[in-house]
Design a protein around this motif. Structure first.
Motif, PDB file in Angstrom:
ATOM      1  N   LYS A   7      10.963  -5.020  -5.596  1.00 25.28           N
ATOM      2  CA  LYS A   7       9.623  -4.408  -5.510  1.00 25.28           C
ATOM      3  C   LYS A   7      10.082  -3.068  -4.589  1.00 25.28           C
ATOM      4  O   LYS A   7      10.760  -3.046  -3.840  1.00 25.28           O
ATOM      5  N   LYS A  11      10.999  -4.803  -0.742  1.00 28.37           N
ATOM      6  CA  LYS A  11      10.460  -6.162  -0.990  1.00 28.37           C
ATOM      7  C   LYS A  11      11.178  -6.655  -2.116  1.00 28.37           C
ATOM      8  O   LYS A  11      11.584  -6.290  -3.091  1.00 28.37           O
ATOM      9  N   GLU A  13      10.891 -10.411  -4.528  1.00 29.00           N
ATOM     10  CA  GLU A  13      10.158 -11.487  -4.900  1.00 29.00           C
ATOM     11  C   GLU A  13      11.173 -12.623  -5.579  1.00 29.00           C
ATOM     12  O   GLU A  13      11.835 -12.116  -6.521  1.00 29.00           O
ATOM     13  N   SER A  65       9.035 -14.436  -1.142  1.00 27.52           N
ATOM     14  CA  SER A  65       8.992 -13.231  -0.940  1.00 27.52           C
ATOM     15  C   SER A  65       9.536 -12.718   0.362  1.00 27.52           C
ATOM     16  O   SER A  65       9.292 -13.647   1.325  1.00 27.52           O
ATOM     17  N   GLU A  67      10.564  -8.938   2.778  1.00 27.72           N
ATOM     18  CA  GLU A  67      10.737  -7.486   3.169  1.00 27.72           C
ATOM     19  C   GLU A  67      12.107  -7.409   3.797  1.00 27.72           C
ATOM     20  O   GLU A  67      11.855  -7.893   5.001  1.00 27.72           O
TER      21      GLU A  67
END
Length: 77
Positions: A7, A11, A13, A65, A67
């Motif tokens: 993402k 990020k 997921e 998830s 980051e």
């Protein structure tokens, strides 16, 4: 089916799925002497379904998830 999505903003997921079954061989197996070990491993394959019994199985499904930090401060020890 597992999925990993990248993402915006560093990020990630993930939907991760894994399943496994353990089967027991029901026929008698003689434990070999050390010098016969490689022949034993090669001869162990037996596709006769009547000699195998399903012992245990499991399935894992996980969502995660995260980051990631790629800043200069994160690169310092």
């Amino acid at each position: 089916m597992s999925h990993i999505r990248f993402k915006d903003g560093n990020k990630i997921e993930m939907d991760l799925h894994f399943g496994c079954s353990i089967w027991l061989y029901e026929d008698h197996i003689k434990v070999p002497a050390m010098q016969e070990f490689m022949d034993f491993v090669l001869d162990l394959y037996d596709d006769n379904a009547d000699k195998w019994e399903k012992h245990r199985s499991f399935y894992v499904s996980m969502d995660a998830s995260m980051e990631l930090d790629f800043s200069e401060d994160a690169k310092k020890i």
